[in-house]
Write an enzyme that holds these catalytic residues in place. Structure first.
Site, PDB file in Angstrom:
ATOM      1  N   SER A 196      -5.229   2.378  -1.002  1.00  0.00           N
ATOM      2  CA  SER A 196      -4.565   1.469  -1.929  1.00  0.00           C
ATOM      3  C   SER A 196      -5.502   0.322  -2.304  1.00  0.00           C
ATOM      4  CB  SER A 196      -3.254   0.977  -1.318  1.00  0.00           C
ATOM      5  OG  SER A 196      -2.467   0.319  -2.278  1.00  0.00           O
ATOM      6  N   ASP A 350       2.110   9.413  -7.298  1.00  0.00           N
ATOM      7  CA  ASP A 350       1.620   8.046  -7.126  1.00  0.00           C
ATOM      8  C   ASP A 350       1.248   7.477  -8.485  1.00  0.00           C
ATOM      9  OD1 ASP A 350       0.403   5.670  -6.276  1.00  0.00           O
ATOM     10  OD2 ASP A 350      -1.437   6.661  -5.639  1.00  0.00           O
ATOM     11  N   HIS A 380       2.447   7.334  -2.770  1.00  0.00           N
ATOM     12  CA  HIS A 380       1.715   6.127  -2.387  1.00  0.00           C
ATOM     13  C   HIS A 380       2.252   5.581  -1.068  1.00  0.00           C
ATOM     14  CE1 HIS A 380      -1.133   2.994  -3.568  1.00  0.00           C
ATOM     15  NE2 HIS A 380      -0.369   2.201  -2.818  1.00  0.00           N
TER      16      HIS A 380
END
Length: 410
Positions: A196, A350, A380
């Site tokens: 991320s 995601d 995610h």
């Protein structure tokens, strides 16, 4: 004694009622706002985890409104209640690299020579996450790749606004490159990476190291479902996955507002693209074109939406969004072509999926060797569910297996 019993009983009832109300709100909120496709990895488990996240964020907001504690502090506290154990095959030591907190993981088994090193930057929107929370992730990478892993505990926003996060990670990486042999690591075999925003930071650090002739070159970088651009929030993956937990499309701007300490009223303008100057649209348009995304990734639905007309006032309030030290996809070709071998991990469900696809194409066009793993059932945040008993997601284990295998065979 009876009075104490009555007090405890009354308190228990209050707590039970509060929990019931929070859970009821979480279930309602989840079913009314979230879209969890059946093709995703264990959709029912994800829904239950999402309830937990909604309860956590709601409790934090309630306590903040009551003036008792800021929401971000509550969320960090609750997340850190989960403390994964250290793998018995590893040893760890908490240190500081030029003032930046780190945890160094080392395999206990003897090595014939110097090992590879891996500098890991955790996710969490720059506001959440910690060395402790990511211990299970670091355990697996260090153990399965037989590497010395440095987990960086960079300072968090909003107490420490951007650019503190990437600067801390840069400082720790430079220190490790300079002192690698003290930790049994070959300085020419150091990898950096993260998930991320940690993946975003890894790419920023890598780009800032390419001109440092005084330091060993990075061996590779690993970008796990990283957000790499803040220009277009209407790419196919943002449309298809905008309501899939654990990261909604609208949440991106809300987190970004806290990360940068900016006005929350800018959200809709940013999502529409009003913050992008015309000269940047011209310069970056060829890299951001949906035509660069393979057609198979548009089959779940996509309608091309042009950026809204440029509003200079919006850009002036938040110019950092498009700087290369955040939107690292926009690095110059002269820098991109010097980046090390790269592993890109993307997840089908995601919002950041297409950031990965676009950056993969940029790297390949500039002659950088790229490996790519696409988690067909991933979403995610799945990485943090790699070792959670019955709530473990096979996709998380699969991603970490691919990361460890990539590092081990460099």
């Amino acid at each position: 004694m009876e009075l104490l019993y009555a007090i405890f009983l009354g308190a228990g009832r209050v707590i039970a009622l509060a929990f019931f109300l929070l859970l009821s709100w979480a279930i309602y909120n989840d079913f009314s706002k979230a879209n969890i496709p059946s093709g995703l990895d264990h959709p029912l488990k994800l829904r239950v985890i999402h309830w937990g996240f909604i309860m956590m964020f709601t409790l934090g907001k309630i306590l903040e409104v009551l003036g008792l504690c800021r929401q971000v502090i509550v969320i960090r506290f609750l997340l850190d209640l989960r403390r994964p154990a250290l793998d018995p095959s590893l040893s760890s030591k908490d240190l500081h690299f030029d003032g930046v907190p780190v945890r160094v993981y080392q395999p206990k088994a003897p090595s014939a020579g110097l090992r590879r090193g891996f500098v890991f930057f955790h996710g969490g929107a720059g506001m959440f996450g910690s060395i402790s929370l990511y211990q299970d992730v670091c355990n697996k990478i260090a153990k399965d790749s037989d590497s010395v892993l440095v987990s960086v505990g960079y300072h968090l926003a909003p107490e420490h606004p951007y650019p503190t996060q990437w600067e801390d990670c840069f400082t720790a990486t430079v220190y490790f490159l300079q002192h690698a042999e003290l930790y049994g690591v070959d300085p020419s075999q150091i990898v950096i990476g993260g998930d991320s925003i940690g993946g975003n930071i890894a790419n920023i650090v890598a780009q800032n190291l390419v001109e440092r002739s005084d330091l060993p070159k990075l061996r590779a970088q690993v970008l796990i479902y990283a957000g790499l651009q803040a220009m277009d929030f209407n790419l196919p993956s943002y449309q298809q996955n905008g309501q899939i937990p654990l990261l909604f499309r609208e949440s991106l701007i809300e987190y970004g507002q806290q990360y940068y300490v900016k006005d929350p009223s800018l959200k809709n303008d940013i999502l529409k693209g009003s913050h992008v100057p015309d000269e940047m649209r011209l310069k970056y348009g060829r890299w951001m074109s949906p035509d660069n995304i393979p057609e198979k990734f548009k089959r779940r639905g996509y309608e091309q939406v042009p950026l809204a007309p440029y509003n200079p006032d919006v850009y002036k309030q938040w110019p950092e969004l498009l700087e290369v030290t955040f939107s690292s996809l926009f690095g110059e070709d002269s820098v991109i072509k010097q980046l090390p071998e790269t592993l890109i991990v993307s997840c089908e469900y995601d919002v950041f999926r297409d950031d990965s696809l676009l950056f993969k194409k940029r790297l390949e066009e500039n002659g950088v060797k790229v490996s790519w793993f696409h988690a067909e059932k991933g979403f995610h945040g799945v990485l943090n569910l790699c070792d959670c008993s019955i709530m473990t997601f096979p996709t998380a284990v699969e991603i970490l297996d691919n990361v460890a295998n990539f590092v081990k065979h460099l």
